[in-house]
Enzyme design. Structure first.
Site, mmCIF file in Angstrom:
data_model
loop_
_atom_site.group_PDB
_atom_site.id
_atom_site.type_symbol
_atom_site.label_atom_id
_atom_site.label_comp_id
_atom_site.label_asym_id
_atom_site.label_seq_id
_atom_site.Cartn_x
_atom_site.Cartn_y
_atom_site.Cartn_z
ATOM 1 N N HIS A 59 0.856 -1.178 0.000
ATOM 2 C CA HIS A 59 0.000 0.000 0.000
ATOM 3 C C HIS A 59 0.891 1.226 0.000
ATOM 4 O O HIS A 59 1.958 1.217 0.617
ATOM 5 C CB HIS A 59 -0.898 0.008 1.246
ATOM 6 C CG HIS A 59 -2.074 0.897 1.100
ATOM 7 N ND1 HIS A 59 -2.025 2.241 1.379
ATOM 8 C CD2 HIS A 59 -3.338 0.647 0.675
ATOM 9 C CE1 HIS A 59 -3.204 2.766 1.138
ATOM 10 N NE2 HIS A 59 -4.020 1.831 0.709
ATOM 11 N N ASP B 170 -7.904 -5.683 0.152
ATOM 12 C CA ASP B 170 -8.352 -6.464 -0.999
ATOM 13 C C ASP B 170 -7.949 -7.934 -0.916
ATOM 14 O O ASP B 170 -8.453 -8.756 -1.668
ATOM 15 C CB ASP B 170 -7.792 -5.860 -2.291
ATOM 16 C CG ASP B 170 -8.402 -4.502 -2.545
ATOM 17 O OD1 ASP B 170 -9.607 -4.363 -2.280
ATOM 18 O OD2 ASP B 170 -7.681 -3.597 -2.965
HETATM 19 N N1 CMC Z 1 4.024 -7.358 -4.846
HETATM 20 C C1 CMC Z 1 5.349 -7.398 -4.997
HETATM 21 N N2 CMC Z 1 6.153 -6.321 -4.854
HETATM 22 C C2 CMC Z 1 5.572 -5.164 -4.539
HETATM 23 C C3 CMC Z 1 4.184 -5.041 -4.359
HETATM 24 C C4 CMC Z 1 3.392 -6.197 -4.528
HETATM 25 N N3 CMC Z 1 2.071 -6.158 -4.365
HETATM 26 N N4 CMC Z 1 3.871 -3.761 -4.056
HETATM 27 C C5 CMC Z 1 5.021 -3.095 -4.040
HETATM 28 N N5 CMC Z 1 6.051 -3.944 -4.330
HETATM 29 C C6 CMC Z 1 7.492 -3.629 -4.338
HETATM 30 C C7 CMC Z 1 7.875 -2.890 -5.611
HETATM 31 O O1 CMC Z 1 8.304 -3.784 -6.610
HETATM 32 C C8 CMC Z 1 8.976 -2.020 -5.100
HETATM 33 O O2 CMC Z 1 10.149 -2.809 -4.957
HETATM 34 P P1 CMC Z 1 11.591 -2.198 -5.345
HETATM 35 O O3 CMC Z 1 11.781 -1.024 -4.443
HETATM 36 O O4 CMC Z 1 12.542 -3.307 -5.118
HETATM 37 O O5 CMC Z 1 11.483 -1.783 -6.790
HETATM 38 C C9 CMC Z 1 8.546 -1.622 -3.689
HETATM 39 O O6 CMC Z 1 7.705 -2.702 -3.257
HETATM 40 C C10 CMC Z 1 7.758 -0.325 -3.622
HETATM 41 O O7 CMC Z 1 6.723 -0.383 -4.598
HETATM 42 P P2 CMC Z 1 6.018 0.867 -5.227
HETATM 43 O O8 CMC Z 1 5.346 0.458 -6.509
HETATM 44 O O9 CMC Z 1 6.982 2.016 -5.289
HETATM 45 O O10 CMC Z 1 4.955 1.195 -4.131
HETATM 46 P P3 CMC Z 1 3.705 2.146 -4.316
HETATM 47 O O11 CMC Z 1 3.484 2.783 -3.011
HETATM 48 O O12 CMC Z 1 3.859 3.044 -5.491
HETATM 49 O O13 CMC Z 1 2.560 1.098 -4.682
HETATM 50 C C11 CMC Z 1 0.619 -0.218 -4.640
HETATM 51 C C12 CMC Z 1 1.448 0.847 -3.900
HETATM 52 C C13 CMC Z 1 -0.673 -0.452 -3.846
HETATM 53 C C14 CMC Z 1 0.248 0.307 -6.035
HETATM 54 C C15 CMC Z 1 1.451 -1.523 -4.762
HETATM 55 O O14 CMC Z 1 1.808 -1.997 -3.486
HETATM 56 C C16 CMC Z 1 0.745 -2.598 -5.568
HETATM 57 O O15 CMC Z 1 0.821 -2.595 -6.794
HETATM 58 N N6 CMC Z 1 0.025 -3.548 -4.859
HETATM 59 C C17 CMC Z 1 -0.750 -4.556 -5.540
HETATM 60 C C18 CMC Z 1 -2.090 -3.958 -5.940
HETATM 61 C C19 CMC Z 1 -3.005 -3.812 -4.751
HETATM 62 O O16 CMC Z 1 -3.186 -4.714 -3.953
HETATM 63 N N7 CMC Z 1 -3.643 -2.619 -4.677
HETATM 64 C C20 CMC Z 1 -4.652 -2.356 -3.659
HETATM 65 C C21 CMC Z 1 -4.263 -1.247 -2.749
HETATM 66 S S1 CMC Z 1 -5.361 -1.171 -1.338
HETATM 67 C C22 CMC Z 1 -6.894 -0.695 -1.990
HETATM 68 C C23 CMC Z 1 -6.921 0.704 -2.454
HETATM 69 O O17 CMC Z 1 -6.578 1.612 -1.676
HETATM 70 O O18 CMC Z 1 -7.312 0.929 -3.612
#
Ligand code: CMC
Length: 426
Positions: free
Chosen positions: A303, A361
């Protein structure tokens, strides 16, 4: 005495006021920076930017805390009802008994749609995704309720907010019924909000429908858990759309469109599909390796704000167990995969180091599937519940004397001025 941060650019120093909220990080006020120093701040994805002042919802992502108007989500989920949370989000305080009775009556008596509105649904292909129908149908409300779209009139803003909260279950149920080819079911005023929605979604003319208190409570709790989440992508979309003075129905339709994305509300659908793809506990190590090899992400994990357990996920996990026990499906293989996957990920340094915890989720998909909803409806339910958060934030924006049209700036890296070359010379 105000605090100031000092910024030095090209040998010149600028003092920027530091503003304190009631809790959470202070903000550095950069509003005059462009005028004074001719620079913009650069923050794509808004990772360090507060886009507004708000009194509605507070999240402490490191501690795993979510408060609505100060009340912890766990207490609201346990003791309150969705309609009471709606009142709280909209008005700032929990209602008295008579305020609640009035509010419940207002919402209950606005659940019907204009009769012509039903014809709108039949314009969609029968295999349309219900989120496509929701986006179109909610936007179309502004074509039916002209008497409440003057955004400068507080009374009309209130009527629109009530109409949206009241009519979303009816629209969502119709989107579902249309997609499965069953006749629409009209709302009834002798049911609670969640019960009425379940009835409109699942009853058919061929037999009587009896409410199940466990499933009704689960639905209501799922609505509470999704009601608001401060300035996330869809809420910011609603505020940005509203900042131009667009009508509330159009703004909420914009929020629904944003919510649909798999990184946001679409994640519950993706999380369930992921659990189905993994299929059984033995396949988890290979799947987790694929995540580490960055072939795909673990859906329902991670998240932007929570770097600890999402407090909503804990309540959702409990609700999931209650629903599965009620329908006699505690041995659901998907639940087994989910529980094992959660255990593996919470102990794996890849996820631990990145502070990736289950989000809401992760368990909502299994729960909704067990309640009888197809995956295509998951984000629709999220949109239904989030409508109160969106409209509360929209209303707050209008009540803010500092409201301005949202107009971000950019770092331009494109071509410099050049002369047009006629087609025959290219
Ligand atoms: N699985 C594997 N690796 C992950 C994941 C994941 N679900 N989420 C983040 N990472 C890793 C990412 O690869 C990165 O690693 P590195 O620094 O080595 O490159 C690190 O964690 C940080 O990721 P980020 O993309 O910079 O993090 P963010 O804050 O931009 O992304 C997120 C947040 C929710 C988009 C992401 O965690 C994600 O894609 N999760 C899966 C989708 C999901 O479950 N979304 C629902 C969110 S809760 C409901 C809502 O509020 O809508």
């Amino acid at each position: 005495m105000a605090d100031y941060a000092s910024l030095s650019i090209g040998g010149k120093s600028y003092d920027l006021q530091v503003i304190k909220g009631t809790t959470g990080p202070d903000v550095v006020d950069v509003r005059k920076l462009y005028g004074d120093a001719d620079v913009f701040t650069y923050d794509p994805g808004f990772t360090s930017t507060a886009s507004c002042e708000s009194k509605i919802t507070y999240i402490d992502g490191d501690a795993g805390v979510l408060l609505h108007r100060g009340y912890p989500i766990e207490q609201l989920a346990e003791n309150s009802s969705f309609l009471e949370v709606c009142y709280l989000l909209l008005n700032g305080e929990l209602p008295s008994a008579s305020e609640f009775a009035d509010f419940e009556k207002t919402i209950t008596y606005h659940t019907m749609l204009h009769a012509q509105f039903d014809r709108f649904f039949t314009g969609f292909r029968s295999d349309a995704h219900p989120m496509a129908i929701m986006t179109g149908a909610v936007g179309a409300l502004s074509a039916f309720y002209h008497d409440s779209i003057n955004v400068d009139d507080p009374k009309q803003r209130e009527i629109s907010a009530h109409r949206l909260i009241a009519k979303m279950p009816t629209i969502a149920a119709r989107a579902f019924k249309y997609s499965v080819g069953q006749p629409f079911v009209s709302p009834r005023n002798d049911h609670s909000y969640a019960e009425n929605f379940l009835r409109m979604a699942f009853s058919v003319p061929a037999e009587d429908w009896k409410p199940n208190p466990v499933l009704t409570r689960a639905m209501d709790r799922i609505f509470i858990l999704h009601a608001d989440h401060e300035q996330n992508a869809s809420t910011s979309t609603v505020r940005l759309a509203g900042s131009s003075g667009a009508n509330p129905f159009a703004c909420i339709a914009a929020g629904i469109a944003c919510l649909w994305g798999p990184s946001h509300g679409g994640a519950n659908e993706e999380a369930l599909m992921m659990l189905q793809e993994i299929g059984s506990v033995e396949n988890i190590p290979d799947y987790v390796q694929g995540v580490k090899d960055r072939k795909y992400r673990l859906m329902g994990f991670g998240h932007r704000v929570y770097k600890n357990f999402d407090p909503r996920a804990k309540v959702m996990q409990k609700t999931c167990h209650e629903v599965l026990a009620e329908i006699g499906d505690s041995d659901d293989p998907l639940l087994k995969v989910a529980m094992e996957l959660e255990k593996v990920a919470l102990n794996d340094p890849y996820f631990v180091d990145r502070k990736l915890y289950p989000n809401i989720d992760f368990y909502s998909g299994i729960t909704l599937k067990a309640m009888g909803f197809p995956t295509t409806m998951f984000t629709v339910l999220f949109a239904l519940a989030r409508t109160v958060g969106w409209i509360s934030q929209w209303k707050e924006m209008f009540e803010d004397p500092q409201r301005k049209i949202g107009r971000p700036r950019q770092l331009y890296t494109g071509a410099l001025k050049r002369d047009y070359v006629p087609l025959e010379n290219r």
